[in-house]
Design an enzyme around this catalytic site. Sequence first.
Site, PDB file in Angstrom:
ATOM      1  N   TRP B 138       0.843  -1.147   0.004  1.00 17.63           N
ATOM      2  CA  TRP B 138       0.027   0.014   0.023  1.00 17.63           C
ATOM      3  C   TRP B 138       0.681   1.155  -0.044  1.00 17.63           C
ATOM      4  O   TRP B 138       1.653   1.270   0.971  1.00 17.63           O
ATOM      5  CB  TRP B 138      -0.977   0.009   1.329  1.00 17.63           C
ATOM      6  CG  TRP B 138      -1.550   1.103   1.325  1.00 17.63           C
ATOM      7  CD1 TRP B 138      -2.745   1.507   0.499  1.00 17.63           C
ATOM      8  CD2 TRP B 138      -2.006   1.991   2.477  1.00 17.63           C
ATOM      9  NE1 TRP B 138      -3.226   2.674   0.935  1.00 17.63           N
ATOM     10  CE2 TRP B 138      -3.179   2.713   2.154  1.00 17.63           C
ATOM     11  CE3 TRP B 138      -1.483   1.947   3.906  1.00 17.63           C
ATOM     12  CZ2 TRP B 138      -3.429   3.464   3.116  1.00 17.63           C
ATOM     13  CZ3 TRP B 138      -1.927   2.984   4.737  1.00 17.63           C
ATOM     14  CH2 TRP B 138      -3.076   3.804   4.457  1.00 17.63           C
ATOM     15  N   ASP B 220      -0.522  -5.222   9.706  1.00 17.22           N
ATOM     16  CA  ASP B 220      -1.682  -4.431   8.957  1.00 17.22           C
ATOM     17  C   ASP B 220      -2.733  -5.219   8.465  1.00 17.22           C
ATOM     18  O   ASP B 220      -2.781  -5.976   7.493  1.00 17.22           O
ATOM     19  CB  ASP B 220      -1.097  -3.743   7.653  1.00 17.22           C
ATOM     20  CG  ASP B 220      -2.212  -2.703   7.147  1.00 17.22           C
ATOM     21  OD1 ASP B 220      -1.662  -1.757   6.298  1.00 17.22           O
ATOM     22  OD2 ASP B 220      -3.318  -2.628   7.756  1.00 17.22           O
ATOM     23  N   LYS B 256     -13.481  -1.183   5.797  1.00 19.45           N
ATOM     24  CA  LYS B 256     -14.236  -2.035   4.615  1.00 19.45           C
ATOM     25  C   LYS B 256     -15.071  -2.925   5.545  1.00 19.45           C
ATOM     26  O   LYS B 256     -16.101  -3.253   4.736  1.00 19.45           O
ATOM     27  CB  LYS B 256     -12.812  -2.804   4.171  1.00 19.45           C
ATOM     28  CG  LYS B 256     -12.212  -2.019   3.024  1.00 19.45           C
ATOM     29  CD  LYS B 256     -11.004  -1.104   3.621  1.00 19.45           C
ATOM     30  CE  LYS B 256     -10.184  -0.331   2.618  1.00 19.45           C
ATOM     31  NZ  LYS B 256      -9.245   0.460   3.152  1.00 19.45           N
TER      32      LYS B 256
END
Lengths: 425, 411
Positions: B138, B220, B256
């Site tokens: 990311w 993460d 999300k």
Amino acid sequence: TGRVEVPAFISSLQHLITTPSCPFSSWWGGVQMGPPDPILGVSEAFKKDSNPKKMNLGVGAYRDDQGKPFVLSCVRKAEALISAKQMDKEYLGITGLADFNKSCAKLALGADSEVLKSGRNITVQTISGTGSLRIGANFLSRFHGGPRDVYLPKPSWGNHTPIFKDAGMTLKAYRYYDPATCGFDHSGALEDISKIPEQSVIMLHACAHNPTGVDPRPEQWKEISDLVKKRNLLVFFDMAYQGFASGDIDKDAWAVRYFIEQGHNIVLSQSFAKNMGLYGERVGGFTVVCNDAEEAKRVESQLKILIRPIYSNPPMNGARIASTILNTPELYSVWLGEVHGMANRIIKMREQLEAGLKKEGSTRDWQHVIDQIGMFCFTGLKPEQVERLTKEFSVYMTKDGRISMAGVTSGNVGYLAAGIHAVTK
Amino acid sequence: MSIFSEVPQAPPVAVFKLTADFREDSHPQKVNLGVGAYRTDECQPWVLPVVKKVERLIVEDSSLNHEYLPILGLPEFRSASSKVALGDDSPAIKENRVGAVQALGGTGALRIGGEFLRRWYNGTNNTATPIYVSAPTWENHNAVFADAGFKDIRPYHYWDGAKKGLDISGLLDDLEKAPEASVFVLHACAHNPTGTDPTQDEWKQIAEVMKRRNLFVFFDSAYQGFASGSLDKDAWAIRYFVSEGFELFVAQSFSKNFGLYNERVGNLTVVAKDNENLTRILSQMEKIVRTTWSNPPSQGARIVSKTLNCPELFAEWYVGNVKTMADRVLLMRDQLKAKLQALGTPGTWDHITQQIGMFSFTGLNPKQVEYMIKEKHVYLMASGRINMCGLTSKNIDYVAQSIHDTVTSVQ
């Protein structure tokens, strides 16, 4: 089978006994215990006290005359409107809700501000006042070509120092509060400011100075402005109490607007924690007044680069509420009335406290309780007196003698007067 | 003369620019496969029904106010979130050595964790500690750790473009060669941007090397539940590492899996050796939070906390809403691969169904990506990453055909 008793000598060897599921030595042996936050620590101690007469005069959060948190009716109305709209939860842009940013700037600078007309400000949504100050500090640290020193008034909000430090700036001070008068040290401030090296950053509290409640008068602000201009200093305004000080949002923004009119390209932090009671929703703004719209675009692009690696984009809820209030005329006028109401209650409590102290027979001069403005009052109490007030009367406040007037009610102001008199007579 | 006259114009953040360009495009068949947010089959954002329900409860509850949360956040949120990551019966939780910091999204959790590590890990203020992030990763990972003060941020082998899968030997080799105490940022599941996760066996190998070489684990976890539809399955790697005795951080995001993107709901879970260490760690976390945002926003944490802590709401969230999202993504994967195979598109397309989560690394090269955008008006990242959620039953044929045309026209 009963509980296994652990003999004392084994407890003392606890650190050698490995935790069953984590047999390895820790990475964190060198981590020191951090000191409790002085302001928020007061609330913690207050919670533990069982005295029914206890008073929490620590944190600056508004309370009504029953001592309860106050949710503004314009906030509840805005929430109902928002709820009915059934909006999605898509990410905001890095700089936040555009409608909020526009109205946030308008509130501070005034609807007919030349800055807004020429589009030479950039205003971004931030995580309340703290988040705004931190973004500002990070921005200055990265882009300000002048000295790394930030000059704070003496005293200033306790969190200013670590915010700027963590951003890589160094802290200095200019005289501000005069303990002899419990008022503004005008000559001391001017003398110190006259010696600040050019292009340094100077922090000014726009109104309702925290922690002292002492604000310069307009003619004093004018002198400060002239001197700051002469010294070519970068002005960082912290405005956390617009509306809360006098009850009038334009009056409270006077200094900010005056400085801009005088040609200072300021940076400005705003909070809606107090004036809209949106504390936990974290609503704030950060503004840079630039030379022109082109410069504002460049500055905006760099603010985005700073913000993205902290939290990507800001939370919607509070900004949506604030924006709804600011942009819906009926709600806006309800809000003005409620801010006025909160400020008025504080002013009344100041008057009642001063009267109460007189009534107790105090021979000290308590005029400053009335002269100071905003949520906080710098009582002039010394640390030992504060300690007595806390221990003997369960009145909780910060060691510097600061009390949050918001925690004072018509029901407890007499008790407070008695306590203060007892420790100062 | 302005003090800011020398401030240069910064480049826009790529993923947001992509969406901006998409918005300006007037082509009737345009498709946005850029930003990582869930979309329904009508290509609309989706507010989870359980979230709507809980929000109404919150608005109607006149006993709730807007007072400050504690610095570390809403306690019920923090504990429930850590439980989601580590499991209800986690021994570490039972041993009272798990704590958490409510943060602004996964980004905020990473940043607070990074700031803490820079101050207190591997000495004090040791900015030289190497931080390893996957190649690719990311794009914000680099900036988060750089702005937290780290000077040495390095890639570790991850994506094997040739085999379109995990370069496990390269990864293990990097672990072996990394200086002791290096920090490794591991994607707990649904790797962003590749969608390629280690198998359980590969995770075991990774853990073995990390333990032996004294490397720090920073997970993460932005897609728990979203990847496979199973919270437990998606947290397997985290729980395995905890069971192996690691002290570690987990940056959790509820953007999300709760669809709460703009409320910024995240949690930094801290697993320490014991409660004593944990207490000192959290006290220092407070100091970092205080100069960053003072205390976190209330709304999103309330929604998640109410949902996780109430069995009926939890079931509605997990079995109902999360499953809906995960299933739709899996369906789109199946269908995209099937259509490409049916078209006879050159190359192998198994990776589309082997990869997991929101994203797929298609394998399209930058020239092909440019062609997709300019000629086909299908927007995807320069890396070839597509967001499966941008696919719908209505546009999947067009996208498959576009990929086919692109791969056959542009090399």
